[in-house]
Design an enzyme around this catalytic site. Structure first.
Site, PDB file in Angstrom:
ATOM      1  CB  SER A 110      -0.962  -0.043   1.201  1.00 37.84           C
ATOM      2  OG  SER A 110      -1.974   0.931   1.060  1.00 37.84           O
ATOM      3  CD  GLU A 208      -2.434  -2.663  -4.208  1.00 38.13           C
ATOM      4  OE1 GLU A 208      -3.596  -2.940  -3.878  1.00 38.13           O
ATOM      5  OE2 GLU A 208      -1.772  -1.802  -3.619  1.00 38.13           O
ATOM      6  CG  HIS A 278      -5.465  -2.503  -0.390  1.00 37.32           C
ATOM      7  ND1 HIS A 278      -4.533  -2.118  -1.345  1.00 37.32           N
ATOM      8  CD2 HIS A 278      -5.246  -1.712   0.699  1.00 37.32           C
ATOM      9  CE1 HIS A 278      -3.789  -1.135  -0.853  1.00 37.32           C
ATOM     10  NE2 HIS A 278      -4.204  -0.869   0.378  1.00 37.32           N
TER      11      HIS A 278
END
Length: 307
Positions: A110, A208, A278
């Site tokens: 992330s 992502e 995620h």
């Protein structure tokens, strides 16, 4: 030449840091049982439990924790408690010589993408895009496959992803081998124009994200397109894009239409549907490692990330 960090062994010490936003403390505490189950000891960075607005302490404090863990000879690996926002605020102060001289496992995803990209570019250290302690490991939804992915830290192993794990779709066929780079799409776009800009030439680009509507993904991919990051890449790996449904606009392109427009017509291997990001399960990958994307057979193979 890429540097593979030394593998973990039972009894090793793990350093836990919060490079970005404050982690959920209850979830973080629950995750420690998992580490103990792996036979690992752990220590917290001094500021792991700090809070400074939306940050886990002030920039210098979070940076000091990261430097301290790389400098500590007792610490054999560093696992991030969580992501959120803030790692890019001090990336320009990272001591890359310290990291290069003390190569060790660094694991997170992330917001940690900015650190992965900078460390990979300036130290050649292979780092790991994988589930974090408070945001993943300490939750009831933590998947057995996500847990199994930590095994790659203890033994050099080839990782293989195919449709036994999740349905995959080829947007463009072919087979290509190269170093895998990337991570969170928003953070990759944030690197453009900085000294830490993601390098994709001849490499496999993995992307992502979470919570980004199709028009937002469109803008982020367009930024990579105009910076030649998509045309430079040898292949594209599309991970999980959860919570991406249109919300602000009644009329919208689908996420699939956005992907097809930007990467489906590049004439190079592109596969989507990987449970990396995620999501649960979260398939962890060594960034900087050599990988082989087979868009014809819809599979991804990665060489080991540790020595």
């Amino acid at each position: 030449m890429k540097i593979r960090p030394e593998r973990l062994r039972s009894g090793d010490m793990i350093g836990i840091v919060s490079p970005s936003s404050p982690p959920n403390q209850e979830s973080l505490e629950r995750s420690l049982t998992f580490l103990e189950g792996l036979g690992l000891k752990w220590k917290f960075g001094e500021h792991v439990k700090d809070q400074y607005g939306y940050l886990a302490g002030k920039d210098d404090e979070r940076l000091d924790d990261l430097h301290a863990m790389f400098a500590d000879p007792e610490v054999k690996g560093i696992i991030c408690a969580g992501g959120g926002y803030g790692s890019a605020r001090y990336t320009d102060k990272l001591d890359f010589d310290l990291i290069r001289d003390n190569p060790k496992i660094f694991w997170g995803f992330s917001d940690i993408t900015f650190l992965h990209t900078a460390i990979g570019r300036y130290t050649n250290l292979i780092t790991f895009h994988g589930p974090m302690l408070a945001s993943c490991v300490g939750k009831e939804s933590f998947h057995p496959l996500s847990a199994k992915m930590f095994e790659q830290l203890f033994e050099p192993m080839e990782l293989h992803y195919d449709e036994h794990i999740s349905p995959l779709e080829s947007l463009s066929g072919g087979v290509v081998t190269g170093e895998i780079v990337g991570g969170n799409l928003s953070l990759l776009a944030n690197t453009i124009g900085t000294r830490y800009e993601v390098e994709t030439k001849g490499k496999l680009l993995f992307i992502e994200d979470v919570g980004e509507e199709p028009y937002r993904v469109d803008g982020l991919l367009n930024q990579l397109r105009m910076a030649d990051k998509l045309t430079d890449a040898a292949g594209i790996i599309i991970g999980d894009f959860s919570d991406a449904e249109p919300k602000k606009r009644k009329e919208s392109l689908t996420l699939d239409e956005v992907f097809d427009h930007y990467v489906g017509r590049l004439g190079k291997p592109v596969v989507k549907g990987f449970k990396i990001g995620h999501c649960e399960p979260h398939f962890a990958i060594p960034l900087g490692a050599e990988a082989r994307l087979n868009a014809d057979e819809r599979s991804l193979t990665l060489l080991p990330g540790v020595e």
